[in-house]
Write a protein that holds these residues in place. Structure first.
Motif, PDB file in Angstrom:
ATOM      1  N   ARG A  82      45.719 -25.256  88.398  1.00 62.39           N
ATOM      2  CA  ARG A  82      45.832 -25.076  90.005  1.00 62.39           C
ATOM      3  C   ARG A  82      45.694 -26.300  90.660  1.00 62.39           C
ATOM      4  O   ARG A  82      44.633 -26.997  90.883  1.00 62.39           O
ATOM      5  N   GLY A  83      46.741 -26.859  91.024  1.00 63.71           N
ATOM      6  CA  GLY A  83      46.872 -28.130  91.850  1.00 63.71           C
ATOM      7  C   GLY A  83      46.299 -29.223  91.137  1.00 63.71           C
ATOM      8  O   GLY A  83      45.588 -30.177  91.657  1.00 63.71           O
ATOM      9  N   LEU A  84      46.581 -29.339  89.799  1.00 65.70           N
ATOM     10  CA  LEU A  84      45.932 -30.535  88.857  1.00 65.70           C
ATOM     11  C   LEU A  84      46.427 -31.949  89.265  1.00 65.70           C
ATOM     12  O   LEU A  84      47.622 -32.132  89.422  1.00 65.70           O
ATOM     13  N   GLU A  85      45.610 -32.772  89.598  1.00 67.28           N
ATOM     14  CA  GLU A  85      45.663 -34.214  89.818  1.00 67.28           C
ATOM     15  C   GLU A  85      44.957 -35.169  88.786  1.00 67.28           C
ATOM     16  O   GLU A  85      43.891 -34.810  88.426  1.00 67.28           O
ATOM     17  N   LYS A  86      45.683 -36.117  88.521  1.00 64.20           N
ATOM     18  CA  LYS A  86      44.833 -37.078  87.770  1.00 64.20           C
ATOM     19  C   LYS A  86      45.719 -38.629  88.502  1.00 64.20           C
ATOM     20  O   LYS A  86      46.681 -38.862  88.219  1.00 64.20           O
TER      21      LYS A  86
ATOM     22  N   ASP B 102      50.458 -35.087  89.908  1.00 62.17           N
ATOM     23  CA  ASP B 102      49.845 -34.776  91.525  1.00 62.17           C
ATOM     24  C   ASP B 102      50.164 -33.391  91.784  1.00 62.17           C
ATOM     25  O   ASP B 102      51.530 -32.832  91.982  1.00 62.17           O
ATOM     26  N   GLY B 103      49.351 -32.498  91.966  1.00 62.64           N
ATOM     27  CA  GLY B 103      49.593 -31.335  92.340  1.00 62.64           C
ATOM     28  C   GLY B 103      50.308 -30.229  91.284  1.00 62.64           C
ATOM     29  O   GLY B 103      50.997 -29.387  91.715  1.00 62.64           O
TER      30      GLY B 103
ATOM     31  N   GLU C 168      61.643 -37.806  82.261  1.00 62.25           N
ATOM     32  CA  GLU C 168      61.771 -39.277  81.960  1.00 62.25           C
ATOM     33  C   GLU C 168      60.499 -39.854  81.284  1.00 62.25           C
ATOM     34  O   GLU C 168      59.379 -39.169  81.843  1.00 62.25           O
ATOM     35  N   SER C 169      60.583 -41.037  80.703  1.00 57.60           N
ATOM     36  CA  SER C 169      59.274 -41.638  80.428  1.00 57.60           C
ATOM     37  C   SER C 169      58.586 -42.163  81.520  1.00 57.60           C
ATOM     38  O   SER C 169      59.199 -42.685  82.712  1.00 57.60           O
ATOM     39  N   GLY C 170      57.351 -42.058  81.792  1.00 54.71           N
ATOM     40  CA  GLY C 170      56.671 -42.309  83.004  1.00 54.71           C
ATOM     41  C   GLY C 170      56.614 -41.427  83.994  1.00 54.71           C
ATOM     42  O   GLY C 170      55.835 -41.413  85.107  1.00 54.71           O
ATOM     43  N   CYS C 171      57.027 -40.241  83.660  1.00 49.06           N
ATOM     44  CA  CYS C 171      56.902 -39.152  84.773  1.00 49.06           C
ATOM     45  C   CYS C 171      55.346 -38.324  84.849  1.00 49.06           C
ATOM     46  O   CYS C 171      55.249 -37.451  85.597  1.00 49.06           O
ATOM     47  N   GLY C 172      54.502 -38.658  83.714  1.00 49.89           N
ATOM     48  CA  GLY C 172      53.194 -37.984  83.622  1.00 49.89           C
ATOM     49  C   GLY C 172      52.987 -37.027  82.546  1.00 49.89           C
ATOM     50  O   GLY C 172      51.932 -36.247  82.720  1.00 49.89           O
ATOM     51  N   LYS C 173      53.916 -36.720  81.720  1.00 45.00           N
ATOM     52  CA  LYS C 173      53.693 -35.602  80.689  1.00 45.00           C
ATOM     53  C   LYS C 173      52.832 -36.033  79.872  1.00 45.00           C
ATOM     54  O   LYS C 173      51.835 -34.906  79.682  1.00 45.00           O
ATOM     55  N   THR C 174      52.574 -37.187  79.266  1.00 46.45           N
ATOM     56  CA  THR C 174      51.506 -37.462  78.386  1.00 46.45           C
ATOM     57  C   THR C 174      50.057 -37.402  79.080  1.00 46.45           C
ATOM     58  O   THR C 174      49.191 -36.884  78.507  1.00 46.45           O
TER      59      THR C 174
ATOM     60  N   GLY D 138      41.729 -30.734  91.822  1.00 44.25           N
ATOM     61  CA  GLY D 138      42.496 -29.527  91.184  1.00 44.25           C
ATOM     62  C   GLY D 138      41.558 -28.850  90.152  1.00 44.25           C
ATOM     63  O   GLY D 138      40.557 -29.221  89.783  1.00 44.25           O
ATOM     64  N   GLN D 139      42.145 -27.788  89.652  1.00 47.34           N
ATOM     65  CA  GLN D 139      41.315 -26.836  88.755  1.00 47.34           C
ATOM     66  C   GLN D 139      42.113 -26.816  87.365  1.00 47.34           C
ATOM     67  O   GLN D 139      43.280 -26.617  87.397  1.00 47.34           O
ATOM     68  N   LEU D 140      41.436 -26.779  86.411  1.00 44.95           N
ATOM     69  CA  LEU D 140      41.938 -26.272  85.105  1.00 44.95           C
ATOM     70  C   LEU D 140      41.058 -25.211  84.411  1.00 44.95           C
ATOM     71  O   LEU D 140      39.775 -25.268  84.454  1.00 44.95           O
ATOM     72  N   LEU D 141      41.703 -23.980  84.246  1.00 43.06           N
ATOM     73  CA  LEU D 141      40.845 -22.672  83.658  1.00 43.06           C
ATOM     74  C   LEU D 141      41.173 -22.331  82.341  1.00 43.06           C
ATOM     75  O   LEU D 141      42.327 -22.455  82.063  1.00 43.06           O
TER      76      LEU D 141
END
Length: 343
Positions: A11-15, A43-44, A60-66, A81-84
């Motif tokens: 839910r709206g997870l950000e790092k 971001d969200g 693409e590489s650098g999009c935040g997948k990893t 944000g939240q991780l459940l």
């Protein structure tokens, strides 16, 4: 565990990552009263992963997948944000609950050549998660798991070390290690990208079989849309930390909505030298994740750019299907939005 709630929910997870390199930068920022700058890696992001479902994250590489995957496993603490997990927020977990979480959420890393301890035999590698979590086992369970991932006969592999295995065999051992604790979720970080093409196909077939056989859910990330489309029930398209489109796999491939998704699909190689198609109309490089552009993050590369793209687009649930969303100004009525804001 109830099947009425998702296995994993974001839910709206950000790092975000602070770009300050150390104490000196921190002191300098305080003296100059300069605000710290951040890399908005995730971001969200919103996502619901259901029981026995496979969802892909593509970009693409650098999009935040990893970064997203490492935040899900707990290697990174979310900025916001939240991780459940089964409806329970992991931010409230005790140390024992985190240990139980990591038993039920396992990860398969991208690089099978470095994800295995060179001093551990195959037998010890697969047994290690059971020992960490205090689960009783016998050699028969280890053999059965090795057989399940296609390492047959199992006796042939038990005493081998990583340097005695091929790349595909290493990744099969890593998958066996991930499944041995009978997890609810597997997080797969491009598990086939470092293997040759024929071995990639074998690993993808194996993952397809095992998700059904073990009833496990999976988040599968990749930069290769062709592999994600082969294994996933649903695909999330990610660009500069945000999910710009999510849809069931078949719908996304046949009717992509976001211009970025359309460009990705147009870029999939087709093994026919005589096949002609329109080239993807996207140029340039992804934007700076530190100095993020205002509004739509894809606007500077988008062939459909409009003035309104300087505003951040909403996630729109498409009227023809509530199971898919797209974050693009092309798909909602801005006059209605202004009326609602005025009220």
């Amino acid at each position: 565990m109830s099947s009425d709630v998702p296995v994993l929910e974001l839910r709206g997870l950000e790092k975000y990552f602070n770009t300050s390199s150390g104490l000196l930068d921190t002191v300098k920022n305080r003296i100059t009263r300069k605000s710290p700058t951040f890399v908005q890696a995730v971001d969200g992001v919103n996502m619901q992963l259901w029981e026995n479902q496979v969802q892909g994250v593509i970009g693409e590489s650098g999009c935040g997948k990893t970064t997203l995957l490492r935040t899900l496993i707990g290697l990174y603490k979310p900025t916001n944000g939240q991780l459940l997990f089964h409806g329970d927020p992991v931010s409230e977990f005790t140390k024992e609950e985190w240990k139980e979480f990591r038993r039920h959420v396992q990860i398969v890393f991208q690089d099978p050549f470095n994800s295995l301890d060179p001093k551990f035999s195959v037998r010890r590698t697969v047994a290690e998660p059971l020992e960490i979590h205090g689960i009783a086992y016998d050699i028969g369970q280890i053999k059965e798991m090795l057989e399940s991932v296609g390492l047959t006969p199992a006796e042939k592999y038990l005493g081998r070390f990583p340097n005695q295995l091929s790349g595909g065999e290493k990744q099969r051992v890593a998958i066996a290690r991930g499944l041995i604790t009978k997890p609810d979720v597997i997080l797969a970080d491009e598990p086939a990208s470092m293997l040759d093409v024929s071995t990639q196909a074998e690993i993808l077939n194996l993952l397809n079989k095992l998700t059904d056989e073990f009833g496990v859910s999976m988040v599968y990330i990749s930069h290769d849309l062709s592999t994600v489309s082969y294994i996933c029930d649903k695909i999330n398209v990610m660009y500069l930390g945000r999910v710009v489109e999510e849809a069931p796999t078949k719908q996304l491939l046949t009717e992509p909505k976001h211009p970025y998704t359309q460009a990705l699909i147009q870029s999939i190689p087709i093994p026919d030298p005589h096949y002609e198609r329109e080239r993807a109309a996207v140029g340039g490089e992804p934007g700076d994740p530190i100095n993020m552009p205002a509004g739509c993050r894809f606007k500077n590369r988008c062939p459909e750019r409009m003035d309104v793209c300087d505003q951040t687009p909403m996630d729109v649930a498409l009227s023809d299907d509530t199971n898919r969303t797209v974050a693009c100004h092309l798909y909602y009525d801005h006059s209605t939005e202004k009326t609602e804001q005025a009220q």
